[in-house]
Design a protein around this motif. Structure first.
Motif, short mmCIF file in Angstrom:
data_model
loop_
_atom_site.label_atom_id
_atom_site.label_comp_id
_atom_site.label_asym_id
_atom_site.label_seq_id
_atom_site.Cartn_x
_atom_site.Cartn_y
_atom_site.Cartn_z
N LEU A 108 -9.68 55.40 18.20
CA LEU A 108 -8.74 54.36 17.76
C LEU A 108 -8.42 53.41 18.91
O LEU A 108 -8.36 52.19 18.74
N ALA A 109 -8.22 53.98 20.12
CA ALA A 109 -7.90 53.15 21.28
C ALA A 109 -9.06 52.19 21.59
O ALA A 109 -8.84 51.01 21.88
N LYS A 110 -10.29 52.67 21.50
CA LYS A 110 -11.44 51.80 21.76
C LYS A 110 -11.58 50.72 20.69
O LYS A 110 -11.99 49.59 20.98
N GLU A 111 -11.27 51.06 19.45
CA GLU A 111 -11.34 50.08 18.37
C GLU A 111 -10.37 48.93 18.59
O GLU A 111 -10.66 47.79 18.24
N THR A 112 -9.21 49.21 19.19
CA THR A 112 -8.19 48.16 19.38
C THR A 112 -8.55 47.19 20.50
O THR A 112 -7.88 46.18 20.66
N VAL A 113 -9.61 47.49 21.27
CA VAL A 113 -10.03 46.55 22.31
C VAL A 113 -10.51 45.24 21.69
O VAL A 113 -10.26 44.16 22.20
N SER A 114 -11.19 45.33 20.56
CA SER A 114 -11.76 44.13 19.92
C SER A 114 -11.11 43.78 18.58
O SER A 114 -11.51 42.82 17.94
N LYS A 115 -10.10 44.56 18.16
CA LYS A 115 -9.43 44.31 16.88
C LYS A 115 -7.93 44.45 17.06
O LYS A 115 -7.47 45.17 17.95
N ASP A 116 -7.17 43.81 16.19
CA ASP A 116 -5.72 44.00 16.25
C ASP A 116 -5.36 45.34 15.60
O ASP A 116 -6.11 45.89 14.80
N TYR A 117 -4.19 45.85 15.95
CA TYR A 117 -3.77 47.18 15.51
C TYR A 117 -3.74 47.29 13.98
O TYR A 117 -4.12 48.32 13.41
N SER A 118 -3.29 46.25 13.32
CA SER A 118 -3.16 46.30 11.85
C SER A 118 -4.52 46.47 11.19
O SER A 118 -4.66 47.23 10.22
N LYS A 119 -5.53 45.78 11.71
CA LYS A 119 -6.87 45.90 11.14
C LYS A 119 -7.43 47.29 11.34
O LYS A 119 -8.03 47.88 10.43
N VAL A 120 -7.26 47.85 12.55
CA VAL A 120 -7.72 49.20 12.82
C VAL A 120 -7.01 50.19 11.90
O VAL A 120 -7.63 51.13 11.38
N ALA A 121 -5.71 49.99 11.68
CA ALA A 121 -4.95 50.87 10.79
C ALA A 121 -5.48 50.80 9.36
O ALA A 121 -5.68 51.84 8.71
N ARG A 122 -5.76 49.59 8.87
CA ARG A 122 -6.28 49.43 7.50
C ARG A 122 -7.65 50.09 7.35
O ARG A 122 -7.92 50.76 6.35
N GLU A 123 -8.52 49.90 8.32
CA GLU A 123 -9.87 50.44 8.24
C GLU A 123 -9.90 51.97 8.27
O GLU A 123 -10.82 52.59 7.73
N ASN A 124 -8.88 52.57 8.88
CA ASN A 124 -8.87 54.03 9.01
C ASN A 124 -7.82 54.71 8.14
O ASN A 124 -7.58 55.92 8.29
N GLY A 125 -7.20 53.94 7.26
CA GLY A 125 -6.22 54.51 6.35
C GLY A 125 -5.01 55.09 7.04
O GLY A 125 -4.48 56.13 6.65
N LEU A 126 -4.56 54.40 8.11
CA LEU A 126 -3.41 54.85 8.88
C LEU A 126 -2.32 53.80 8.90
O LEU A 126 -2.53 52.67 8.48
N SER A 127 -1.17 54.15 9.43
CA SER A 127 -0.10 53.19 9.63
C SER A 127 -0.26 52.50 10.97
O SER A 127 -0.94 53.00 11.87
N TYR A 128 0.39 51.35 11.13
CA TYR A 128 0.39 50.63 12.41
C TYR A 128 0.94 51.53 13.51
O TYR A 128 0.41 51.58 14.62
N THR A 129 2.01 52.28 13.18
CA THR A 129 2.65 53.16 14.17
C THR A 129 1.69 54.24 14.65
O THR A 129 1.67 54.60 15.84
N ALA A 130 0.88 54.79 13.73
CA ALA A 130 -0.07 55.85 14.11
C ALA A 130 -1.09 55.33 15.11
O ALA A 130 -1.44 56.02 16.08
N VAL A 131 -1.58 54.11 14.89
CA VAL A 131 -2.54 53.51 15.82
C VAL A 131 -1.88 53.23 17.16
O VAL A 131 -2.44 53.53 18.23
N ASN A 132 -0.67 52.67 17.12
CA ASN A 132 0.07 52.37 18.35
C ASN A 132 0.32 53.64 19.16
O ASN A 132 0.15 53.66 20.39
N ASN A 133 0.71 54.72 18.49
CA ASN A 133 0.96 55.98 19.19
C ASN A 133 -0.33 56.57 19.78
O ASN A 133 -0.30 57.16 20.87
N ALA A 134 -1.44 56.38 19.08
CA ALA A 134 -2.72 56.88 19.60
C ALA A 134 -3.10 56.15 20.88
O ALA A 134 -3.55 56.76 21.85
#
Length: 400
Positions: A108-134
């Motif tokens: 998830l951390a590597k995905e956020t290098v080239s994408k915003d947190y919200s997009k990574v969250a949508r693609e992985n079925g997670l919340s914004y907070t879950a991505v931010n915490n990761a």
């Protein structure tokens, strides 16, 4: 054979998969711990007596575009020797109380290098907070590890960047020798910067020999207050920017004195004039010659800019000092006010500018960090929280 393939497919060191269920959008691994015993933390004996069990869903990295869920049978043990109960299993690949594997957090951390947190969250079925915490879980220990390299520093670069233009600015601290990011600060205020550097150990500050910066007075005040033994070096790229601005001011002045047809030519040449002489093509060189025929003042301004650039290529400080004195005389003879104003600035900072010829450190790497910050802000549609921006910059710069 099929059982072995399931184990390899999951590929975790301490978890064994017994079954795999494939649906349209996900893989579900039925799994349990490889070990069927634990060491009692109270008496140190090995026990395999199960106290209770429960199923828990753990997220893992996607496979072939599908979500991966590990349905993990978690067991708690009891010790027949000291009668301790409810001893949980420990997993190398999963943090305590976590619902995601460690490698999924890194993914998830590597995905956020080239994408915003919200997009990574949508693609992985997670919340914004879950991505931010990761990202926090993965990057924060790396930041602490990077900041701990202060004891190895011999020089630093200080450069500001805009968090929100004309409203909010941060500062990047970099190592210009080893080309590493040291820290990102949420403010450029003088007192805050002095307090930050004063938190460094005295020995760490004493070993800093050079500080590269631009000609912003608060930065000089910070360097004088926190690093009494270090030499201040004015960044050469900032000096070139000053020359280009002065040249552009002359162009604008000339542009106002010519007819409409010629005015267009001068306007269209603004980027061409700032280009390095050695990078000009034959066609571009011809364009400049025709332009200079219309304005000898612009030709002189361009020559002053190029002479100063040549001066920065010199290796010897004495030779550079002599070349700078000659440049001052040329500026006075030219009677071009924009360059005369730049000359006064350079004279004020002359000692710090000449320090560049002694060690040749620049803010080049720091400027690269600033470009990276601009890109991260675009990816994140603006990142107004400086500490989140700091984390995202380190995430993009550090390897794990």
């Amino acid at each position: 054979m099929q059982y072995n393939n399931i184990i390899k497919f999951l590929d975790l060191p301490d978890i064994i998969a017994t079954e795999i269920i494939s649906t349209e959008d996900r893989y579900i691994f039925i799994a349990e711990a490889k070990k069927n015993h634990i060491v009692c933390p109270q008496c140190g004996n090995i026990t395999n007596k199960i106290h209770d069990t429960k199923w828990q869903n753990i997220r893992d990295i996607p496979i072939r575009g599908k979500l991966v869920i590990i349905r993990l049978l978690k067991k708690r043990y009891r010790c027949p020797y000291c009668h301790k109960r409810g001893i949980p299993e420990k997993y190398e690949s999963i943090d305590k109380y976590a619902r995601k594997t460690k490698r999924f957090d890194k993914y998830l951390a590597k995905e956020t290098v080239s994408k915003d947190y919200s997009k990574v969250a949508r693609e992985n079925g997670l919340s914004y907070t879950a991505v931010n915490n990761a990202v926090k879980k993965v990057v924060d220990p790396l930041i602490k590890q990077q900041v701990s390299k202060l004891s190895q520093l011999k020089a630093i670069s200080i450069d500001e960047f805009a968090v929100l233009k004309r409203h909010k600015y941060g500062v990047s601290i970099t190592d210009p020798i080893n080309r590493e990011l040291i820290d990102i600060l949420p403010t450029r205020k003088k007192d805050d910067l002095i307090d930050y550097f004063n938190c460094w150990e005295d020995e760490q500050r004493r070993q800093i020999q050079s500080i590269s910066m631009d000609m912003w007075r608060p930065f000089k005040a910070v360097a004088d207050a926190a690093f009494t033994h270090a030499k201040i070096v004015i960044d050469k790229f900032h000096l070139v920017t000053l020359m280009n601005r002065a040249l552009d001011e002359v162009r604008k002045q000339v542009q106002q004195t010519v007819n409409n047809h010629q005015r267009r030519k001068f306007f269209q040449s603004r980027l061409l004039l700032q280009k390095r002489a050695e990078e000009l093509t034959d066609e571009e060189h011809e364009k400049l010659i025709k332009l200079f025929e219309l304005s000898p003042a612009l030709e002189k301004a361009w020559e002053l800019k190029e002479e100063f650039r040549d001066l920065l290529q010199l290796d010897d400080v004495k030779e550079a000092t002599r070349a700078l004195k000659r440049w001052y005389k040329e500026v006075i003879k030219s009677k071009l006010m924009p360059f005369y104003q730049v000359k006064k600035i350079i004279q004020r900072w002359e000692e710090k500018i000449l320090n560049y010829f002694k060690n040749k450190i620049t803010n080049g790497f720091a400027e690269g960090i600033n470009n990276k910050i601009k890109l991260i802000k675009r990816i994140g549609y603006g990142v107004p929280n400086v500490m989140n921006l700091r984390r995202r910059v380190f995430n993009a710069m550090l390897s794990y």
